[in-house]
Motif scaffolding. Structure first.
Motif, short mmCIF file in Angstrom:
data_model
loop_
_atom_site.label_atom_id
_atom_site.label_comp_id
_atom_site.label_asym_id
_atom_site.label_seq_id
_atom_site.Cartn_x
_atom_site.Cartn_y
_atom_site.Cartn_z
N ALA A 143 34.05 54.94 21.32
CA ALA A 143 35.07 55.89 20.85
C ALA A 143 36.46 55.28 20.90
O ALA A 143 37.30 55.54 20.04
CB ALA A 143 35.02 57.16 21.70
N ASN A 144 36.69 54.47 21.91
CA ASN A 144 38.03 53.88 22.10
C ASN A 144 38.25 52.61 21.30
O ASN A 144 39.37 52.28 20.96
CB ASN A 144 38.28 53.61 23.58
CG ASN A 144 38.57 54.89 24.35
OD1 ASN A 144 39.70 55.32 24.42
ND2 ASN A 144 37.54 55.53 24.87
N SER A 145 37.17 51.87 21.01
CA SER A 145 37.37 50.57 20.37
C SER A 145 37.15 50.61 18.87
O SER A 145 37.72 49.81 18.13
CB SER A 145 36.44 49.53 20.99
OG SER A 145 35.08 49.89 20.81
N ARG A 171 45.74 51.37 17.86
CA ARG A 171 45.03 52.35 17.03
C ARG A 171 46.00 53.16 16.18
O ARG A 171 47.03 53.63 16.69
CB ARG A 171 44.27 53.36 17.91
CG ARG A 171 43.01 52.87 18.55
CD ARG A 171 42.33 54.03 19.24
NE ARG A 171 41.70 54.89 18.27
CZ ARG A 171 40.40 54.81 17.92
NH1 ARG A 171 39.61 53.96 18.53
NH2 ARG A 171 39.91 55.61 17.01
N ALA A 172 45.63 53.39 14.93
CA ALA A 172 46.48 54.19 14.05
C ALA A 172 46.34 55.68 14.39
O ALA A 172 47.30 56.44 14.33
CB ALA A 172 46.10 53.92 12.60
N GLU A 173 45.11 56.07 14.75
CA GLU A 173 44.84 57.49 15.04
C GLU A 173 44.46 57.66 16.51
O GLU A 173 44.05 56.71 17.15
CB GLU A 173 43.64 57.98 14.20
CG GLU A 173 43.77 57.77 12.70
CD GLU A 173 44.69 58.80 12.06
OE1 GLU A 173 44.89 59.86 12.67
OE2 GLU A 173 45.21 58.50 10.97
N LYS A 174 44.55 58.91 16.96
CA LYS A 174 44.12 59.21 18.33
C LYS A 174 42.63 58.88 18.50
O LYS A 174 41.87 58.97 17.53
CB LYS A 174 44.25 60.71 18.59
CG LYS A 174 45.60 61.16 19.04
CD LYS A 174 45.51 62.63 19.38
CE LYS A 174 46.85 63.16 19.84
NZ LYS A 174 46.79 64.60 20.11
N VAL A 175 42.22 58.60 19.72
CA VAL A 175 40.80 58.42 20.02
C VAL A 175 40.09 59.76 19.72
O VAL A 175 40.52 60.80 20.23
CB VAL A 175 40.61 58.03 21.51
CG1 VAL A 175 39.13 57.98 21.89
CG2 VAL A 175 41.30 56.71 21.81
N PRO A 176 39.03 59.73 18.88
CA PRO A 176 38.45 61.01 18.44
C PRO A 176 37.51 61.66 19.45
O PRO A 176 36.51 62.25 19.07
CB PRO A 176 37.70 60.61 17.15
CG PRO A 176 37.35 59.18 17.37
CD PRO A 176 38.40 58.58 18.24
N LEU A 195 36.78 61.39 26.67
CA LEU A 195 36.57 59.96 26.96
C LEU A 195 37.74 59.10 26.50
O LEU A 195 37.63 57.87 26.47
CB LEU A 195 35.26 59.49 26.29
CG LEU A 195 34.00 60.22 26.76
CD1 LEU A 195 32.80 59.82 25.91
CD2 LEU A 195 33.71 59.94 28.24
N ASP A 196 38.85 59.73 26.13
CA ASP A 196 40.01 58.98 25.63
C ASP A 196 40.62 58.15 26.77
O ASP A 196 41.24 58.69 27.69
CB ASP A 196 41.04 59.97 25.07
CG ASP A 196 42.28 59.27 24.52
OD1 ASP A 196 42.44 58.05 24.74
OD2 ASP A 196 43.09 59.97 23.88
N LEU A 197 40.44 56.84 26.69
CA LEU A 197 40.89 55.98 27.81
C LEU A 197 42.41 55.93 27.91
O LEU A 197 42.93 55.62 28.99
CB LEU A 197 40.33 54.56 27.64
CG LEU A 197 38.82 54.41 27.83
CD1 LEU A 197 38.39 52.98 27.57
CD2 LEU A 197 38.38 54.85 29.24
#
Ligand SMILES: Cc1ncc(COP(=O)(O)O)c(C=O)c1O
Length: 382
Positions: free
Chosen positions: A90-92, A232-237, A241-243
């Motif tokens: 999700a983060n990468s 990242r251009a956008e937030k972690v979706p 789990l958004d690191l």
């Protein structure tokens, strides 16, 4: 308004908990070390209590030792190994990123599924279950696909094969590719050098070679992975789990994100303390030695391993089911008559192998003899 009365239909009387004393020699969970079980029942404190914050720092430092990394973003994700796997992707992964996945077992398939859900353009490289990729094959895939991420499973729990990682990090750097490695069944039991091997992201679980119950998913991100996350251009979706947010709680800010599973972290601390006490080289050697005893013993009773010797995992062995033997029945007999859990095969190997784990605390000579004896009897009775 009509008064609502309590419905007692589900109010059943259940006896005090009395679980059977299983020896867990399957693909995980393994039995937790008694010291870990004891640590789990230590007095609870709050998730921002100074004593817990000190413990968090210790867990992070001990995880760095177990993984052989200096990565500052090294944390236990709340949830099992799959949560750490999902956090990693999700983060990468950003939508449209090319992600090459080595698929030679069940968990490679899961990586493809998860990466695609986060918008990756997944390119599979495949091998029959039980085989591994060599450096040339990996180099060719990197050349052909120029991926943002290459994902490999170090210890494929569904097959018992150990994917060599040495050299892959260098190839990835030449292509500006991040190397992601699943270390769920290797951390704490199989030689693993995150920094020296150039691994950019790895995740694991607590319930395999660390001998802690399932419930936390250790994760580590190196500088190149952290940089991709920051760009990242956008937030972690995935909020949970958004690191970028979770790491503020595990970093110097200690800002609340979600309530950490306090007692699970007590358990993980003790499990990692046991790893440090034993020392990695000795622990890896113990796993190797007991696995060798298992393989020799299997051969002595006429059974064969599915994976060639040079690629066998010491933590998980796949044993070929002899012609005419009902694999499921043997596993059921082991559980019912001997209190030993092993598992059958998954996917391509369903019905063809048993999966036997010798992980962490369970990797001991007495467990090898107990299993060999019981397995021989269960096969004879089948
Ligand atoms: C190689 C591998 N990856 C990922 C997972 C997922 O971990 P969990 O079941 O703890 O969510 C497992 C679990 O068996 C595994 O063996």
């Amino acid at each position: 308004m009509a008064a609502v009365s309590v419905n007692d239909a589900h109010r059943i009387a259940v006896p005090q908990l009395d679980m059977p004393p299983r020896l867990l020699l399957g693909p995980g969970p393994s039995n937790a070390h008694p010291r870990v079980l004891q640590a789990l029942s230590s007095p609870q404190v709050g998730h921002l209590d100074p004593s817990f914050i000190a413990l968090m720092t210790e867990v992070q430092e001990l995880l760095r030792y177990a993984w052989q990394t200096d990565n500052s973003l090294t944390i236990p994700v709340s949830g099992t190994g799959s949560a750490a796997m999902e956090a990693t992707l999700a983060n990468s992964v950003e939508p449209g990123d090319v992600v090459v996945v080595g698929v030679n077992g069940y968990f490679g398939e899961r990586l493809c599924d998860m990466a695609a859900r986060y918008g990756a353009d997944v390119r599979r490289i495949e091998k029959p279950w039980g085989e591994v990729f060599d450096l040339d094959e990996i180099g060719e895939a990197l050349d052909a696909h120029r991926p943002a991420i290459l994902a490999l499973v170090h210890a494929e729990t569904s097959t018992g094969a150990r994917q060599p990682i040495e050299g892959v990090g260098e190839l990835c750097r030449e292509m500006d590719t991040l190397l992601l490695v699943d270390t769920v069944t290797s951390l704490g039991g199989v030689p693993l050098f995150i920094d020296a091997w150039g691994v950019d992201m790895a995740y694991s679980g607590t319930q395999k070679c660390l001998s802690c119950p399932p419930g936390l998913g250790p994760l580590t991100f190196g500088p190149r992975a952290v940089e991709k996350l920051a760009r990242r251009a956008e937030k972690v979706p995935n909020w949970y789990l958004d690191l970028t947010a979770v790491s503020r709680y595990w970093g110097s800010e200690r800002t609340y994100h979600h309530t950490a599973p306090i007692n699970m972290n007590y358990g993980l601390r003790e499990a990692l303390r046991l790893v440090a006490e034993e020392g990695l080289e000795k622990r890896w050697e113990r796993h190797r030695r007991n696995a060798q005893a298992l393989w020799d013993g299997l051969e002595a009773i006429g059974l064969r391993c599915h994976v060639p010797f040079e690629h066998r995992l010491p933590s998980l062995t796949t044993v070929q089911v002899p012609e005419g033997v009902d694999a499921k029945r043997v596993a059921q007999t082991l559980l019912r008559d001997f209190n030993i859990e092993i598992a059958g095969g998954l996917g391509q190997l369903a019905g063809r192998v048993w999966r036997v784990g010798l992980m962490g605390y369970n990797s001991r000579p007495e467990n090898v003899s107990r299993l060999l004896d019981a397995l021989e009897r269960a096969i004879m009775a089948a």
